[in-house]
Write a protein that holds these residues in place. Sequence first.
Motif, mmCIF file in Angstrom:
data_model
loop_
_atom_site.group_PDB
_atom_site.id
_atom_site.type_symbol
_atom_site.label_atom_id
_atom_site.label_comp_id
_atom_site.label_asym_id
_atom_site.label_seq_id
_atom_site.Cartn_x
_atom_site.Cartn_y
_atom_site.Cartn_z
ATOM 1 N N GLN A 221 -1.725 5.703 -5.349
ATOM 2 C CA GLN A 221 -3.099 5.288 -5.131
ATOM 3 C C GLN A 221 -3.631 5.913 -3.845
ATOM 4 N N GLU A 222 -4.910 5.762 -3.629
ATOM 5 C CA GLU A 222 -5.527 6.303 -2.416
ATOM 6 C C GLU A 222 -4.959 5.600 -1.190
ATOM 7 N N GLU A 223 -4.593 6.373 -0.201
ATOM 8 C CA GLU A 223 -3.964 5.841 1.001
ATOM 9 C C GLU A 223 -4.909 4.959 1.798
ATOM 10 N N ASN A 224 -4.370 3.842 2.282
ATOM 11 C CA ASN A 224 -5.142 2.935 3.125
ATOM 12 C C ASN A 224 -5.170 3.499 4.544
ATOM 13 N N GLU B 229 0.833 -1.210 0.000
ATOM 14 C CA GLU B 229 0.000 0.000 0.000
ATOM 15 C C GLU B 229 0.865 1.256 0.000
#
Length: 271
Positions: A259-262, A253
């Motif tokens: 990408q969108e952060e977890n 991640e």
Amino acid sequence: MSTSSSRYSQRSDRRVSPVFIGITAVTAVAGWAVWTDFAASAGLAVFLFVTSAWIVSLCLHEYAHARTALHSGDLSIGAKGYLTLNPLRYTHALLSIVLPVLFVIMGGIGLPGGAVFIERNRIQGRWKHSLISAAGPLTNVLFAVVCTAPFWLDALDGVPVVFRYALAFLALLQVSAAILNFLPVPGLDGYGVIEPWLSYRIRRQVEPIAPFGLLLIFALLFVPELNRIFFDGVDAVLSALGVGELETSCGLEYYRFWQEENPFCASLAER
């Protein structure tokens, strides 16, 4: 050529390349940035650290093949530049460096590289041929052991959480690369280990499909059931080394910083 000139040429053939030194320096600086949380984006720092460390491991993988071949009788290795650890000197830089890095970015899997040209006719003895092929993936095994040392030594106290995630993901790449490389599939190192022990007839039959062995593995990994079996095996090895799926998942991640952060992984890192 004089003796002194020959010795100078030999030394230059084995001098560590500035390219490799530069990649190693990037690894060290990015690792420091992850450890100290110096970078504005932890994900970008993880990306640079893991990618550069992965390239370092690919260089060492190829170096292990080349060095073992040199000591087994192929004295032409030095002149090809393989002992300088320069990834640009590989026969197929695309296969050895570019594609492995792209597959890490796209799928989080350690793609087997490998493109040093060894003059096998110079080498006598089946054991030597097998050892040359095994040397590369054994380097990945050693790299995985080093990356997971804080986990199996229970020495994680004081190790920043994000750095732990990065190490876990890097270890996943090494384990997956080692497993894939050791598969006895034509074109991979695993087949190179057993090839000297096969009959001439079998080797001649297999030879035409060797260039497509890696493509076959990729195709099989796209089959959901086989993909699950493969990564279950990778997870089992990592678990034995003390690395859990949480660490590797969060490492991936952070690596994919675009990408969108977890939020779950981020909340763990902030504790």
